[in-house]
Design an enzyme around this catalytic site. Structure first.
Site, PDB file in Angstrom:
ATOM      1  N   LYS A 196     -60.804  11.092  73.990  1.00 15.64           N
ATOM      2  CA  LYS A 196     -60.932  12.541  74.097  1.00 15.64           C
ATOM      3  C   LYS A 196     -61.097  13.120  75.745  1.00 15.64           C
ATOM      4  O   LYS A 196     -60.307  13.791  76.383  1.00 15.64           O
ATOM      5  CB  LYS A 196     -61.728  13.322  73.397  1.00 15.64           C
TER       6      LYS A 196
ATOM      7  N   ARG B 112     -68.658  17.765  72.359  1.00 15.94           N
ATOM      8  CA  ARG B 112     -67.834  17.012  71.563  1.00 15.94           C
ATOM      9  C   ARG B 112     -67.751  15.702  71.634  1.00 15.94           C
ATOM     10  O   ARG B 112     -67.996  15.223  72.787  1.00 15.94           O
ATOM     11  CB  ARG B 112     -66.420  17.651  71.859  1.00 15.94           C
TER      12      ARG B 112
ATOM     13  N   GLY C 223     -62.960  13.465  62.457  1.00 12.52           N
ATOM     14  CA  GLY C 223     -64.135  13.734  61.682  1.00 12.52           C
ATOM     15  C   GLY C 223     -65.373  12.776  61.589  1.00 12.52           C
ATOM     16  O   GLY C 223     -66.284  13.220  60.843  1.00 12.52           O
TER      17      GLY C 223
ATOM     18  N   MET D 292     -67.539  12.330  64.116  1.00 11.67           N
ATOM     19  CA  MET D 292     -68.610  12.790  64.781  1.00 11.67           C
ATOM     20  C   MET D 292     -68.434  14.490  64.847  1.00 11.67           C
ATOM     21  O   MET D 292     -67.423  14.655  65.111  1.00 11.67           O
ATOM     22  CB  MET D 292     -68.552  12.334  66.491  1.00 11.67           C
TER      23      MET D 292
ATOM     24  N   ARG E 269     -53.863  13.444  72.045  1.00 10.06           N
ATOM     25  CA  ARG E 269     -53.945  12.113  71.991  1.00 10.06           C
ATOM     26  C   ARG E 269     -52.742  11.679  71.247  1.00 10.06           C
ATOM     27  O   ARG E 269     -52.119  12.446  70.736  1.00 10.06           O
ATOM     28  CB  ARG E 269     -55.111  11.907  70.828  1.00 10.06           C
TER      29      ARG E 269
ATOM     30  N   HIS F  12     -58.536  17.601  56.548  1.00  4.37           N
ATOM     31  CA  HIS F  12     -59.078  16.287  56.601  1.00  4.37           C
ATOM     32  C   HIS F  12     -58.577  15.143  55.643  1.00  4.37           C
ATOM     33  O   HIS F  12     -58.059  14.240  56.054  1.00  4.37           O
ATOM     34  CB  HIS F  12     -60.662  16.412  56.325  1.00  4.37           C
TER      35      HIS F  12
ATOM     36  N   ARG G 297     -41.666 -22.415  43.290  1.00  2.61           N
ATOM     37  CA  ARG G 297     -42.312 -23.143  42.372  1.00  2.61           C
ATOM     38  C   ARG G 297     -41.596 -23.424  41.008  1.00  2.61           C
ATOM     39  O   ARG G 297     -41.119 -22.428  40.419  1.00  2.61           O
ATOM     40  CB  ARG G 297     -43.525 -22.362  42.152  1.00  2.61           C
TER      41      ARG G 297
ATOM     42  N   ARG H 161     -39.997 -26.978  45.117  1.00  2.00           N
ATOM     43  CA  ARG H 161     -41.076 -27.867  45.126  1.00  2.00           C
ATOM     44  C   ARG H 161     -41.408 -28.680  43.735  1.00  2.00           C
ATOM     45  O   ARG H 161     -41.196 -27.823  42.647  1.00  2.00           O
ATOM     46  CB  ARG H 161     -42.423 -27.084  45.119  1.00  2.00           C
TER      47      ARG H 161
ATOM     48  N   GLU I 130     -50.949 -30.090  52.482  1.00  2.00           N
ATOM     49  CA  GLU I 130     -51.936 -29.284  51.814  1.00  2.00           C
ATOM     50  C   GLU I 130     -53.346 -29.825  52.080  1.00  2.00           C
ATOM     51  O   GLU I 130     -54.452 -29.514  51.519  1.00  2.00           O
ATOM     52  CB  GLU I 130     -51.779 -29.151  50.374  1.00  2.00           C
TER      53      GLU I 130
ATOM     54  N   SER J  12     -44.042 -28.571  55.146  1.00  2.00           N
ATOM     55  CA  SER J  12     -44.190 -27.384  54.894  1.00  2.00           C
ATOM     56  C   SER J  12     -45.659 -27.186  54.716  1.00  2.00           C
ATOM     57  O   SER J  12     -46.119 -27.706  53.699  1.00  2.00           O
ATOM     58  CB  SER J  12     -43.535 -26.664  53.641  1.00  2.00           C
TER      59      SER J  12
ATOM     60  N   GLY K 231     -48.641 -25.854  53.494  1.00  2.00           N
ATOM     61  CA  GLY K 231     -49.085 -25.032  52.356  1.00  2.00           C
ATOM     62  C   GLY K 231     -50.527 -24.547  52.959  1.00  2.00           C
ATOM     63  O   GLY K 231     -51.465 -25.308  52.319  1.00  2.00           O
ATOM     64  N   THR K 232     -50.542 -23.445  53.371  1.00  2.00           N
ATOM     65  CA  THR K 232     -51.893 -23.121  54.027  1.00  2.00           C
ATOM     66  C   THR K 232     -52.925 -22.550  52.931  1.00  2.00           C
ATOM     67  O   THR K 232     -54.215 -22.842  53.320  1.00  2.00           O
ATOM     68  CB  THR K 232     -51.650 -21.985  55.135  1.00  2.00           C
ATOM     69  N   ASN K 233     -52.394 -22.167  51.806  1.00  2.00           N
ATOM     70  CA  ASN K 233     -53.628 -21.743  50.842  1.00  2.00           C
ATOM     71  C   ASN K 233     -54.439 -23.090  50.337  1.00  2.00           C
ATOM     72  O   ASN K 233     -55.695 -23.078  50.524  1.00  2.00           O
ATOM     73  CB  ASN K 233     -52.887 -21.395  49.590  1.00  2.00           C
ATOM     74  N   ASP K 234     -53.636 -24.005  50.119  1.00  2.00           N
ATOM     75  CA  ASP K 234     -54.380 -25.304  49.610  1.00  2.00           C
ATOM     76  C   ASP K 234     -54.947 -26.204  51.021  1.00  2.00           C
ATOM     77  O   ASP K 234     -56.213 -26.670  50.683  1.00  2.00           O
ATOM     78  CB  ASP K 234     -53.465 -26.308  49.193  1.00  2.00           C
TER      79      ASP K 234
ATOM     80  N   CYS L 112     -45.661 -22.260  54.102  1.00  2.00           N
ATOM     81  CA  CYS L 112     -45.690 -21.260  52.849  1.00  2.00           C
ATOM     82  C   CYS L 112     -46.970 -21.267  52.418  1.00  2.00           C
ATOM     83  O   CYS L 112     -47.852 -21.782  52.466  1.00  2.00           O
ATOM     84  CB  CYS L 112     -44.901 -21.769  51.942  1.00  2.00           C
TER      85      CYS L 112
ATOM     86  N   TYR M  23     -40.280 -21.855  60.860  1.00  2.00           N
ATOM     87  CA  TYR M  23     -40.287 -20.630  59.905  1.00  2.00           C
ATOM     88  C   TYR M  23     -41.617 -20.448  59.055  1.00  2.00           C
ATOM     89  O   TYR M  23     -42.444 -21.393  58.816  1.00  2.00           O
ATOM     90  CB  TYR M  23     -38.969 -20.878  58.748  1.00  2.00           C
TER      91      TYR M  23
HETATM   92  P1  ADP Z   1     -62.793  16.384  66.446  1.00  3.46           P
HETATM   93  O1  ADP Z   1     -62.880  15.135  67.052  1.00  3.46           O
HETATM   94  O2  ADP Z   1     -63.332  16.400  64.856  1.00  3.46           O
HETATM   95  O3  ADP Z   1     -61.147  17.231  66.498  1.00  3.46           O
HETATM   96  P2  ADP Z   1     -63.313  18.135  68.658  1.00  3.46           P
HETATM   97  O4  ADP Z   1     -64.194  18.184  69.541  1.00  3.46           O
HETATM   98  O5  ADP Z   1     -61.841  18.175  69.132  1.00  3.46           O
HETATM   99  O6  ADP Z   1     -63.624  17.357  67.192  1.00  3.46           O
HETATM  100  O7  ADP Z   1     -63.504  19.752  68.109  1.00  3.46           O
HETATM  101  C1  ADP Z   1     -63.595  20.428  66.929  1.00  3.46           C
HETATM  102  C2  ADP Z   1     -62.885  21.782  67.166  1.00  3.46           C
HETATM  103  O8  ADP Z   1     -63.403  22.624  68.117  1.00  3.46           O
HETATM  104  C3  ADP Z   1     -61.484  21.531  67.415  1.00  3.46           C
HETATM  105  O9  ADP Z   1     -60.670  22.350  66.734  1.00  3.46           O
HETATM  106  C4  ADP Z   1     -61.361  21.947  68.897  1.00  3.46           C
HETATM  107  O10 ADP Z   1     -60.234  22.455  69.318  1.00  3.46           O
HETATM  108  C5  ADP Z   1     -62.663  22.806  68.836  1.00  3.46           C
HETATM  109  N1  ADP Z   1     -62.978  23.103  70.467  1.00  3.46           N
HETATM  110  C6  ADP Z   1     -63.766  21.923  70.885  1.00  3.46           C
HETATM  111  N2  ADP Z   1     -64.461  22.333  72.115  1.00  3.46           N
HETATM  112  C7  ADP Z   1     -63.861  23.797  72.199  1.00  3.46           C
HETATM  113  C8  ADP Z   1     -63.914  24.728  73.201  1.00  3.46           C
HETATM  114  N3  ADP Z   1     -64.372  24.244  74.503  1.00  3.46           N
HETATM  115  N4  ADP Z   1     -63.419  25.901  73.133  1.00  3.46           N
HETATM  116  C9  ADP Z   1     -62.880  26.168  71.801  1.00  3.46           C
HETATM  117  N5  ADP Z   1     -62.825  25.418  70.810  1.00  3.46           N
HETATM  118  C10 ADP Z   1     -63.082  24.060  71.008  1.00  3.46           C
HETATM  119 MG    MG Z   2     -60.221  17.498  67.719  1.00  2.58          MG
HETATM  120 MG    MG Z   3     -64.030  17.614  63.347  1.00  5.08          MG
END
Ligand code: ADP
Ligand code: MG
Ligand code: MG
Length: 900
Positions: free
Chosen positions: A26, A96, A105, A107, A352, A468, A574, A630, A758, A777, A779-782, A844, A864
C-alpha cells in the site's frame, strides 16, 4: 542511520513502487501514485523494519522514530494547510496497515484519527456541516475502540441498532447531527464498560495507540491464518501508513468507492466497481447499504439501484477513468483501486494488482499480451498453474431442472452444493469429516476465513460484489453468492427462510456464483468447456515448454479426459482395476489360489478376453499417442477372498474344497503388503500373468490399429523393480509372447520395454537397469514412501506435526523432496543416460501435477511428466513456466537453447 519513515504527497514521494519490501504494497503504491502526479492525500509510511524491531523488542519502537514521525506529520500539515494540533481545524488522519503482499481485511484501518470532544466542534464549524463532524466522531470512536482498545465491535452496532429502532430510523443516513451526538455519548459509555477506561482525548496518544495496534495486529490470529493459507512468511511484517483524511461523507457531492480496471470476475475490459454517495471508507464493503455501480452500462444490467457514478458525477468519473487507464498502463496489470470524492474533488487512496478469478486471470493475461502491454512469456508466467483448477470446476448442467429460491449477486463463479451451516467453526469441523458444506452468513468478516476455506461455497445475505465475502471467495476460487437480500437468516435457530420456505442446518442447497442463483437441493453439474482464452494460453504454454505432459489413465472416461485436457499420451495405465470388477475378481482369485501353473493358466484364460477388450478401447481412444501400460502391481493380498461367501464362490468355480482355499488365503495374507508380494515379484513368481497381459496388449493393439488405421505406440512397464535381472525376465516373456502372436496373426505391433523406478536401489542401479530398459518412469509416490520410509496411508498422524514444527517445510507427497528423493531421481537420470543416451525418462505420480515439482523435473532433464487427467493443464502450464524460468537462470555464456 536507518530511515524509519518515508513521506509522500501529490507530485513527490520518498518511496516508490520498487520498495514494497520496506514500505509494504500500500505504501509503495501510494508513493508511486504521488510520483505519477495523481491526487493522493499527503501522508507517510512507517517501514516494515519498524515492525520487525517492534516484534523483536517486546513491542517497543526504535529510538529516533518519534522524531521522524513528528517531522513527517508536520510535512502533512504543510501540504494540507492545517496541522494535527490545530484546535480550530484539526488535521485528521487515517492509520492504515499494509504488508508486502496484500492481505485484504487482515489488518484494520482507523479513520478520522485526531478527533476529540473539543475538536469535533471545530470540525463542524470549519466544514459547515455539523452532522458530518459528529458522524466522523462516532465512526472514529467505534473503530478506534474496537481495533485499538479491543472493545467488541458488536457492542457499538447494538447500541446503534437499538437507537435506530427506538427512533424509527431505517438507515444511518436518517440520523441527524443530534442523533449522532447522543450516540457518541452512548459509545463512550460502551468504551468505559468494555475497556474500563475513558476514550483517549489526546491526538498523539490516539496516534501512537493506533500505530502500535497495527504493528501488533501482524501477529494476531486471523493474520496468522491468512499468512498460513497464502504462504506469507512471518518475518515480512507490515508497514503503517498515516495519511491525511479526505471525506466522502460530506453530503451528496461526496462519495467513496472501489474499482477494478477490468472485471475481476470475467476479465472483461471494462471499469468494474461500486461507489456510495455520502459514505466513508469501509461502508462500500461492509454491505450496510447497497452500493451503486460505477458505469451506466452495469446499472442497466441489473435492477434499478440508483444512479451510476458515470451519470451522477460525470466530471469526477471522467477524471477517474483517466487515472485508471494510466495506472493500468504504468503497472502493466489489472488494478484494484480505492477512491474518495470530497465535495466534488477526486482523491486516490490505493492501487494494487487486483485479485481475480482464474477465468479473469486468463482473459486478462491473454488480452494484455494481445494488446502489446505484456509479452506472451509474461502472460504465461502470470497465471498460477494451480488456479487453473478453478476452471475445471463444475458448472450447473443447463438442462437440469431446478427451483431457484432467490437470486443474489454473482460474486465468485462456479457452482457448489452442500449442507447448510451458519458458523465457520462448524464449516471447518464438518469439512474435516469429509462433508460438503455451504457457509451461509448475513455477511462474512475476517474471522470467517477458515470456514470459507473449508466450505464448498459461500452465501451471504448482505454485501456487494466487492464485499469481504466476494473478494475472499474469488481469491480462494470458491463459488460465492453475495447480497441475497431476501434471505432471512436466524443464527440462533440455525435456519433461514426464503420464498416462504424454511431451510435448516444440514439441508442441502446449491449456489451458483456465476448467475447468483440459490437453489434447493443438489443440482446436476457438468464440466466446463476448455475453449477461448484457456485454449489460447494452453497453446502458448505448449509452445514454450520442453517437457511432455501425459496422463495417468486407464478407464475410457479418464482417457477421454486426458485427450480433452491436452495430455500427449498415457504415462501410466494401471491394469489392476481391470482385475477387480464384477466376475473378474472371481477369476483372479481362482488364479491366485490355484495349486500350479496349469491351474493359473486356466483362470488367466478367462481374464484374457476381458483384458483385451479393455485395452482395445483404451488404444482406440488414445489412437496415435503413446500408451504406457504397467503390468500387474498390487499386493496379491488385495485380491484375496475374506468372507466365507467369497471363498465359497471361488471354491464353486474351481470345484475345490472351501476349507483348503481358506487355508491358502491365510498363507498369502501379509503383514506389510506394501513391501510384500507385489510388483514385478508377481511376474517373477507367476510369469503366466505376464504372458496373458502381453498377449492381451498385442492382440488389442492389432485390433485397434485395424479399427483406427493408426498404430498404438506401446510401452510396457514393469513395476517395483530393484535389479536388471527382474526386468530381463519380464522382457523375455513379453518378447516370446510377441513372437507367438506374430506366428498366429502375421502381425507384430512395435513396443518398448521399460520399468518404473520406485525403490532407492532401482535409482542407484539405473545405469545397469538401462541396459535392458528403453524407458524409465520414476514412480514418485512409491519412491517417496520407500526413500523416506513413510507409508503415505499412515502418514496422517505425524506428517502434519513435521510440517508444523518446520522439520519438513512441506508434505513430500504433495511436492517432491528435492534434496532426498530428488537426488535419487537426478542420479538415476544421469546413470541411465550414461548407459543409454536416448533413454526416455518420465515421472508418474501425484508430483507430476505439482508446479514446484514440475520445475524440478525440468531442471534435471526429465522428458515427460504424467499426472491425473484433470491436472494435465496445470502440468502443461507449469512445464512452460519451468522452461521459461530455467532458461532465465541459465548462466551467461551458455545458450538458453541448450536447456530450453
Ligand atoms: P484495507 O487494506 O482493508 O483496504 P485501507 O487502509 O485501504 O484498508 O482502508 C480502509 C478504508 O478506509 C478504505 O475504504 C480506504 O479507502 C479508506 N481510507 C483509508 N485512508 C483514508 C483516508 N486518508 N481518507 C479517506 N478514506 C480513507
Ligand atoms: Mg484498502
Ligand atoms: Mg479493511
Amino acid at each position: 542511520m536507518t530511515k524509519w519513515v518515508y513521506s509522500f504527497s501529490e507530485g513527490a514521494a520518498e518511496g516508490s513502487a520498487a520498495m514494497k519490501e520496506l514500505l509494504g504494497g500500500k505504501g509503495a503504491h501510494l508513493a508511486e501514485m504521488c510520483s505519477l502526479g495523481l491526487p493522493v492525500p499527503p501522508g507517510f509510511t512507517i517501514t516494515t523494519d519498524v515492525c520487525a524491531f517492534f516484534n523483536a523488542h517486546g513491542r517497543d519502537f526504535p529510538p529516533g522514530l518519534k522524531a521522524e514521525v513528528e517531522t513527517a506529520l508536520a510535512k502533512i500539515g504543510k501540504v494540507a494547510g492545517h496541522s494535527f494540533d490545530d484546535p480550530d481545524w484539526p488535521l485528521l488522519v487515517s492509520v492504515r496497515s499494509g504488508a508486502r503482499a496484500s492481505m485484504p481485511g487482515m489488518m484494520d484501518t482507523v479513520l478520522n484519527l485526531g478527533l476529540n470532544d473539543a475538536t469535533v466542534g471545530s470540525l463542524a464549524r470549519k466544514s459547515g456541516d455539523e452532522r458530518f463532524a459528529w458522524d466522523c466522531y462516532r465512526r472514529f470512536i467505534e473503530m478506534y475502540s474496537s481495533v485499538v482498545l479491543g472493545a467488541p465491535h458488536d457492542a457499538f452496532e447494538e447500541a446503534l441498532d437499538a437507537y435506530k429502532e427506538k427512533n424509527g430510523a431505517a438507515y444511518d443516513s436518517d440520523l441527524s447531527a443530534d442523533d449522532w451526538r447522543v450516540l457518541v455519548e452512548q459509545y463512550k459509555t460502551v468504551v468505559a464498560t468494555e475497556t474500563g477506561g475513558a476514550f483517549p482525548q489526546d491526538p498523539r496518544e490516539q496516534l501512537w495507540g493506533a500505530i502500535k495496534a497495527v504493528f501488533a495486529s501482524w501477529m494476531n490470529n486471523r493474520a496468522a491464518i491468512y499468512r498460513h493459507l497464502h504462504n506469507i512468511p512471518e518475518h515480512w511484517g507490515t508497514a503503517v501508513n498515516v495519511q491525511a483524511m479526505v471525506f466522502g461523507n460530506m453530503g451528496d457531492t461526496s462519495a467513496t468507492g472501489v474499482a477494478f480496471s477490468r472485471s475481476p470476475s470475467t476479465g472483461a475490459r471494462e471499469l468494474y466497481g461500486e461507489f456510495l454517495v455520502n459514505a466513508q471508507g469501509e461502508d462500500v464493503v461492509a454491505g450496510l447499504r447497497t452500493p451503486q455501480p460505477l458505469i451506466e452500462a452495469a446499472r442497466t444490467k441489473g435492477p434499478p439501484e440508483g444512479l451510476s457514478m458515470e451519470t451522477a458525477m460525470p466530471a469526477a468519473f471522467a477524471e477517474f477513468s483517466g487515472y485508471v487507464a494510466r495506472l493500468e498502463a504504468h503497472f502493466r496489470d489489472m488494478q484494484d483501486m480505492e477512491f474518495t470524492i470530497e465535495r466534488g474533488k477526486l482523491w486516490m487512496l490505493q492501487t494494487r494488482a487486483g485479485k481475480r478469478t482464474a477465468t479473469a486471470a486468463l482473459k486478462i493475461a491473454v488480452d494484455m499480451a494481445d494488446e502489446g502491454l505484456i509479452t506472451r512469456d509474461e502472460a504465461l508466467l502470470r497465471i498460477d498453474p494451480l488456479s487453473l483448477d478453478q476452471l475445471l470446476h463444475p458448472t450447473l448442467d443447463p438442462d437440469a431442472k431446478c427451483a431457484v429460491l432467490c437470486t443474489g449477486l454473482p460474486a465468485s463463479p462456479g457452482a457448489a452444493a452442500g449442507e447448510i451451516v451458519f458458523h465457520s467453526e462448524e464449516a471447518e469441523s464438518l469439512a474435516a469429516l469429509g462433508r460438503k458444506v455451504i457457509l451461509v452468513r448475513i455477511e462474512t468478516s475476517p474471522e470467517d476465513i477458515g470456514g470459507m476455506h473449508a466450505a464448498e461455497g459461500i452465501l451471504t445475505a448482505r454485501g456487494g460484489m466487492t464485499s469481504h465475502a466476494a473478494v475472499v471467495a474469488r481469491g480462494m476460487g470458491k463459488p460465492c453468492v453475495s447480497g441475497a437480500g431476501v434471505l432471512r437468516i436466524d443464527y440462533e435457530d440455525h435456519s433461514f427462510t426464503v420464498a416462504g420456505k424454511r431451510f435448516a442446518r444440514g439441508d442441502v442447497i446449491t449456489v451458483d456464483g456465476t448467475t447468483g442463483h440459490v437453489i434447493a437441493g443438489e443440482v446436476k453439474m457438468r464440466r466446463p468447456e476448455l475453449t477461448g482464452e484457456f485454449a489460447v494460453l494452453m497453446d502458448w504454454a505448449d509452445k514454450a515448454r520442453r517437457m511432455e505432459v501425459r496422463a495417468n489413465a486407464e478407464t475410457p472416461a479418464d482417457a477421454r479426459a486426458a485427450r480433452r485436457f491436452g495430455a500427449q499420451g498415457i504415462g501410466l495405465a494401471r491394469t489392476e482395476h481391470m482385475f477387480f470388477e464384477g466376475e473378474r475378481i472371481v477369476a483372479v482369485r481362482e488364479m491366485i489360489l490355484a495349486d500350479d501353473a496349469p491351474g493359473r493358466k486356466a483362470a488367466l484364460a478367462k481374464l484374457l478376453p476381458m483384458q483385451r477388450a479393455d485395452f482395445r478401447e483404451l488404444f482406440e481412444i488414445m489412437s496415435g499417442l503413446p500408451v504406457t501400460i504397467r503390468l500387474l502391481d498390487p499386493p496379491l493380498h488385495e485380491f484375496l477372498p475374506h468372507s466365507d461367501a467369497e471363498i465359497a464362490a471361488v471354491a464353486n468355480v474351481m470345484g475345490a474344497d472351501p476349507a483348503k482355499l481358506r487355508k491358502r488365503a491365510q498363507e498369502l495374507a501379509e503383514f506389510n503388503p506394501m513391501l510384500g508380494f507385489r510388483g514385478v515379484r508377481l511376474a517373477v513368481a507367476f510369469p503366466e500373468i505376464v504372458d496373458m497381459q502381453a498377449r492381451a496388449i498385442f492382440e488389442a493393439a492389432i485390433e485397434a490399429a485395424a479399427a483406427t488405421g493408426a498404430p498404438t505406440q506401446l510401452e510396457i512397464m514393469a513395476p517395483l523393480v530393484f535389479c536388471r535381472a527382474e526386468l530381463d525376465l519380464v522382457k523375455a516373456r513379453v518378447d516370446e509372447t510377441s513372437k507367438a502372436v506374430e506366428a498366429e496373426t502375421g502381425l507384430r505391433p512395435a513396443y518398448h520395454i521399460g520399468t518404473m523406478i520406485e525403490l532407492p536401489r532401482a535409482a542407484l542401479r539405473a545405469g545397469d537397469i538401462a541396459g535392458t530398459a528403453e524407458f524409465l518412469s520414476f514412480g514418485t509416490n512409491d519412491l517417496t514412501q520407500t526413500t523416506l520410509g513413510i507409508s503415505r496411508d499412515d502418514s496422517g498422524s505425524f506428517l502434519g506435526i513435521y510440517t508444523e514444527k518446520g522439520i519438513l517445510p512441506f508434505d513430500p507427497f504433495v511436492s517432491i523432496d528435492q534434496e532426498g528423493v530428488g537426488e535419487l531421481i537426478s542420479l538415476g537420470c544421469a546413470r541411465a543416460r550414461a548407459t543409454r543416451p536416448d533413454i526416455k525418462l518420465g515421472v508418474c505420480g501425484e508430483h507430476g501435477g505439482d508446479p514446484e515439482s514440475v520445475a524440478f523435473f525440468d531442471r534435471v532433464g526429465i522428458d515427460y511428466v504424467s499426472c491425473s487427467p484433470f491436472r494435465a493443464p496445470i502440468a502443461r502450464l507449469a512445464a512452460a513456466q519451468a522452461a521459461l524460468r530455467n532458461a532465465l537462470q541459465t548462466p551467461p555464456g551458455r545458450s538458453a537453447d541448450a536447456t530450453a
